[in-house]
Design a protein around this motif. Structure first.
Motif, short mmCIF file in Angstrom:
data_model
loop_
_atom_site.label_atom_id
_atom_site.label_comp_id
_atom_site.label_asym_id
_atom_site.label_seq_id
_atom_site.Cartn_x
_atom_site.Cartn_y
_atom_site.Cartn_z
N SER A 196 0.82 -1.22 0.00
CA SER A 196 0.00 0.00 0.00
C SER A 196 0.85 1.27 0.00
N GLU A 197 1.95 1.28 0.79
CA GLU A 197 2.76 2.50 0.88
C GLU A 197 3.46 2.81 -0.43
N SER A 200 0.77 4.24 -2.82
CA SER A 200 0.46 5.63 -2.48
C SER A 200 1.57 6.56 -2.96
N GLU A 210 -3.86 12.75 -1.96
CA GLU A 210 -4.30 11.66 -1.09
C GLU A 210 -5.81 11.46 -1.14
N GLN A 214 -7.87 8.23 -2.60
CA GLN A 214 -8.86 7.45 -1.85
C GLN A 214 -10.18 7.37 -2.61
N GLY A 218 -9.39 3.92 -3.49
CA GLY A 218 -9.45 3.53 -2.09
C GLY A 218 -9.66 2.04 -1.90
N PHE A 219 -10.48 1.45 -2.75
CA PHE A 219 -10.75 0.01 -2.65
C PHE A 219 -9.46 -0.80 -2.78
N LEU A 221 -6.18 0.50 -2.32
CA LEU A 221 -5.25 0.85 -1.25
C LEU A 221 -5.64 0.17 0.06
N ASN A 222 -6.95 0.13 0.35
CA ASN A 222 -7.42 -0.51 1.57
C ASN A 222 -7.18 -2.01 1.53
N ALA A 223 -7.40 -2.62 0.36
CA ALA A 223 -7.19 -4.07 0.23
C ALA A 223 -5.72 -4.42 0.43
N GLU A 225 -3.66 -3.01 2.34
CA GLU A 225 -3.32 -2.91 3.75
C GLU A 225 -3.44 -4.25 4.46
N TYR A 226 -4.31 -5.13 3.97
CA TYR A 226 -4.54 -6.41 4.62
C TYR A 226 -3.54 -7.48 4.19
#
Length: 298
Positions: A196-197, A200, A210, A214, A218-219, A221-223, A225-226
């Motif tokens: 993710s980083e 971004s 930013e 998002q 966002g979908f 970037l958030n995914a 993260e997991y």
């Protein structure tokens, strides 16, 4: 070429975004001045402003005196010797030069190489596939004054070049790859960003703030993260492979129902007229051009 008196060469050689490149044409001395002028016009299609050349009539026996070119008077002996050594030119050959922005030189000399191969019968019939790797991650859009993705924003940078995202984006290479067969791209793909980083960072470098990132991605970037494993792909163009196997020059020659250049389908006669009911369903209204409104027949 940085220190020669010939500014056509020294200018691009000193420019960080410039390039001076040479193309050796085996037995190219037989080309007439008219043919050389025609090739000069041809590279102009790709933005080149000229096409310098050296005819190698007798380098092996006469040295510099065995060369023929209007640019030789601007080149010192050291530069001439360097050209001959690096090109490996032999008597009877001709050397073409491109000097401009690197993008212009690459496009112009690349197209010239293919055309010369066809015109002079230098093409070989063997199947010779190769991988093209180490693509730049970004390219600079001089008009918009910003970086853009050479492949797409989700292509992964090479691990060793992650630090260049902040310090020198132009030197950052990507993990993209193409397969080329006899000069035709038949497949391409890339490894994707899986952190993710990093994603971004790339979006920020492309001028995507930013909040906008998002809103649009966002979908993703958030995914990320997991946790997401490294992944990539390769898409092959089977129609291009069939084109090469058939000896055709265009994929339109091997497609069952090719579209025209204006995207019209001759088989189904698409696009066709749209009914008023369809337009109402989509809340679309057709506007009559002003010229038609003003014509006597209307």
């Amino acid at each position: 070429m940085e220190n020669v008196d010939f500014k056509v060469f020294s200018g691009p050689a000193k420019d960080p975004d410039g390039r001076v490149a040479a193309l050796r044409v085996p037995q190219g001395c037989k080309l007439s001045r008219k043919e050389i002028d025609d090739y000069t016009k041809y590279v102009g299609i790709y933005g080149a402003r000229g096409l310098a050349y050296i005819k190698v009539n007798g380098w092996e026996t006469k040295g510099r005196e065995g060369l023929q070119s209007p640019i030789l008077k601007f080149l010192p002996d050291e530069a001439v010797s360097g050209i001959m050594e690096r090109t490996g030119a032999e008597d009877g050959d001709l050397i073409f030069f491109g000097a401009d922005k690197a993008t212009v030189v690459n496009e112009a000399l690349g197209a010239l190489r293919v055309k010369l191969g066809e015109d002079l019968g230098l093409m070989e019939g063997d199947w010779r596939p190769l991988w093209v790797v180490d693509f730049p991650m970004f390219e600079w859009d001089a008009g918009a004054k910003r970086w853009t993705s050479l492949h797409h924003p989700f292509t992964a940078p090479q691990e060793a070049h992650l630090g260049l995202l902040k310090t020198d984006p132009g030197a950052c290479l990507s993990r993209a790859y193409d397969m080329v067969l006899n000069g035709t791209e038949v497949g391409g793909g890339s490894m994707r960003i899986h952190r993710s980083e990093v994603q971004s960072q790339v979006l920020e470098l492309l001028g995507i703030e930013e909040q906008e990132a998002q809103d649009k991605f966002g979908f993703l970037l958030n995914a990320l993260e997991y946790g997401c494993p490294p992944h990539g792909g390769l898409a092959f163009g089977l129609d291009r492979l069939v084109m090469l196997m058939a000896g055709a020059h265009s994929i339109r020659d091997v497609m069952a129902f090719p579209k025209t250049q204006s995207a019209a389908c001759l088989l189904t006669e698409a696009p066709s007229e749209v009914s008023a009911q369809q337009l109402r369903e989509l809340s679309i209204r057709l506007r009559v051009p002003q010229k038609e409104q003003d014509s006597p027949s209307s």
